[in-house]
Design a protein around this motif. Structure first.
Motif, PDB file in Angstrom:
ATOM      1  N   PHE A  97      36.571 -27.697  22.852  1.00 44.73           N
ATOM      2  CA  PHE A  97      37.743 -28.549  22.961  1.00 44.73           C
ATOM      3  C   PHE A  97      38.618 -28.355  21.723  1.00 44.73           C
ATOM      4  O   PHE A  97      38.110 -28.362  20.603  1.00 44.73           O
ATOM      5  CB  PHE A  97      37.352 -30.025  23.016  1.00 44.73           C
ATOM      6  N   ALA A  98      39.912 -28.225  21.929  1.00 44.06           N
ATOM      7  CA  ALA A  98      40.873 -28.236  20.833  1.00 44.06           C
ATOM      8  C   ALA A  98      41.629 -29.546  20.908  1.00 44.06           C
ATOM      9  O   ALA A  98      42.176 -29.899  21.959  1.00 44.06           O
ATOM     10  CB  ALA A  98      41.846 -27.070  20.951  1.00 44.06           C
ATOM     11  N   VAL A  99      41.644 -30.282  19.811  1.00 48.53           N
ATOM     12  CA  VAL A  99      42.411 -31.519  19.728  1.00 48.53           C
ATOM     13  C   VAL A  99      43.637 -31.215  18.882  1.00 48.53           C
ATOM     14  O   VAL A  99      43.523 -30.758  17.744  1.00 48.53           O
ATOM     15  CB  VAL A  99      41.572 -32.662  19.116  1.00 48.53           C
ATOM     16  N   VAL A 100      44.807 -31.424  19.464  1.00 48.91           N
ATOM     17  CA  VAL A 100      46.067 -31.146  18.780  1.00 48.91           C
ATOM     18  C   VAL A 100      46.968 -32.368  18.888  1.00 48.91           C
ATOM     19  O   VAL A 100      46.746 -33.241  19.728  1.00 48.91           O
ATOM     20  CB  VAL A 100      46.779 -29.902  19.364  1.00 48.91           C
ATOM     21  N   GLY A 101      47.992 -32.399  18.061  1.00 48.18           N
ATOM     22  CA  GLY A 101      48.956 -33.484  18.129  1.00 48.18           C
ATOM     23  C   GLY A 101      49.667 -33.627  16.810  1.00 48.18           C
ATOM     24  O   GLY A 101      49.299 -33.000  15.813  1.00 48.18           O
ATOM     25  N   PRO A 102      50.688 -34.453  16.779  1.00 44.25           N
ATOM     26  CA  PRO A 102      51.485 -34.601  15.572  1.00 44.25           C
ATOM     27  C   PRO A 102      50.730 -35.306  14.453  1.00 44.25           C
ATOM     28  O   PRO A 102      49.774 -36.056  14.696  1.00 44.25           O
ATOM     29  CB  PRO A 102      52.678 -35.438  16.041  1.00 44.25           C
ATOM     30  N   SER A 103      51.188 -35.086  13.240  1.00 44.82           N
ATOM     31  CA  SER A 103      50.630 -35.794  12.089  1.00 44.82           C
ATOM     32  C   SER A 103      50.820 -37.287  12.289  1.00 44.82           C
ATOM     33  O   SER A 103      51.881 -37.739  12.719  1.00 44.82           O
ATOM     34  CB  SER A 103      51.354 -35.366  10.808  1.00 44.82           C
ATOM     35  N   GLY A 104      49.768 -38.045  11.993  1.00 44.92           N
ATOM     36  CA  GLY A 104      49.824 -39.488  12.135  1.00 44.92           C
ATOM     37  C   GLY A 104      49.352 -39.992  13.483  1.00 44.92           C
ATOM     38  O   GLY A 104      49.268 -41.205  13.697  1.00 44.92           O
ATOM     39  N   ALA A 105      49.029 -39.071  14.395  1.00 41.92           N
ATOM     40  CA  ALA A 105      48.575 -39.497  15.720  1.00 41.92           C
ATOM     41  C   ALA A 105      47.178 -40.102  15.678  1.00 41.92           C
ATOM     42  O   ALA A 105      46.771 -40.796  16.611  1.00 41.92           O
ATOM     43  CB  ALA A 105      48.615 -38.333  16.706  1.00 41.92           C
TER      44      ALA A 105
END
Length: 174
Positions: A3-11
């Motif tokens: 699994f890759a978890v991605v998202g913006p800083s602060g999420a």
């Protein structure tokens, strides 16, 4: 499964990952290699110099690498082997290569409304007001063509966000 978890800083990716790992001992977090001092804090990572990163890259030690925010990141081969499901905190920009390297990769996008992101970024005290504005301008994004993801909105309590991430980490039912 990877699994890759991605998202913006602060999420809240690190917070949610920490909670998910505590709830699921069968899940293993990949310890990334990053070209910053280990004492910089945050997640558990292996800090290396640019020269060490280059040496290990030339030796074929990394399954996946990417550049972000002036740093170099890597997923070592030895971190993804084994019978356990593994999860790594990735980069949206690296997803096309990640999917090529890990054909069965499942992508999870963790996000939150801009006001929540701004408050979290300000609270951690690592960015200036200008840095926060820049990060918020990059918060919304479109996944590259052909890459599907499950979205986890982390706009409530940590417990609720962890519950949502755990649901996204479940096997796909046919």
């Amino acid at each position: 499964m990877i699994f890759a978890v991605v998202g913006p800083s602060g999420a809240g990716k690190d917070t949610l990952l920490s909670g998910a790992l505590a709830a699921r001992p069968d899940l293993r977090l990949v310890r990334r290699v990053i070209t910053r001092p280990t004492k910089a804090g945050g997640e558990d990572f292996e800090g290396v110099t640019e020269a060490e990163f280059q040496t290990r890259l030339a030796q074929g030690a990394f399954a996946l690498t990417w550049d972000a925010h002036g740093l170099r990141y890597a997923i070592p081969h030895d971190q993804i082997n084994g019978p356990q499901d593994v999860v790594f905190n990735g980069s949206r920009a690296a997803l096309p290569e990640a999917v090529r390297v890990f054909p069965d990769l499942r992508v999870i996008v963790v996000t939150a409304p801009d006001a929540v992101l701004a408050a979290r970024l300000a609270a951690r005290g690592r960015e200036t007001v200008s840095d926060i504005a820049t990060r918020l301008s990059r918060a919304a994004f479109t996944l590259p063509d052909g890459i599907a993801a499950t979205t986890v909105v982390n706009d409530s309590t940590a417990a609720e966000g962890i519950s949502r991430l755990l649901a996204a980490l479940q096997p796909v039912r046919a």
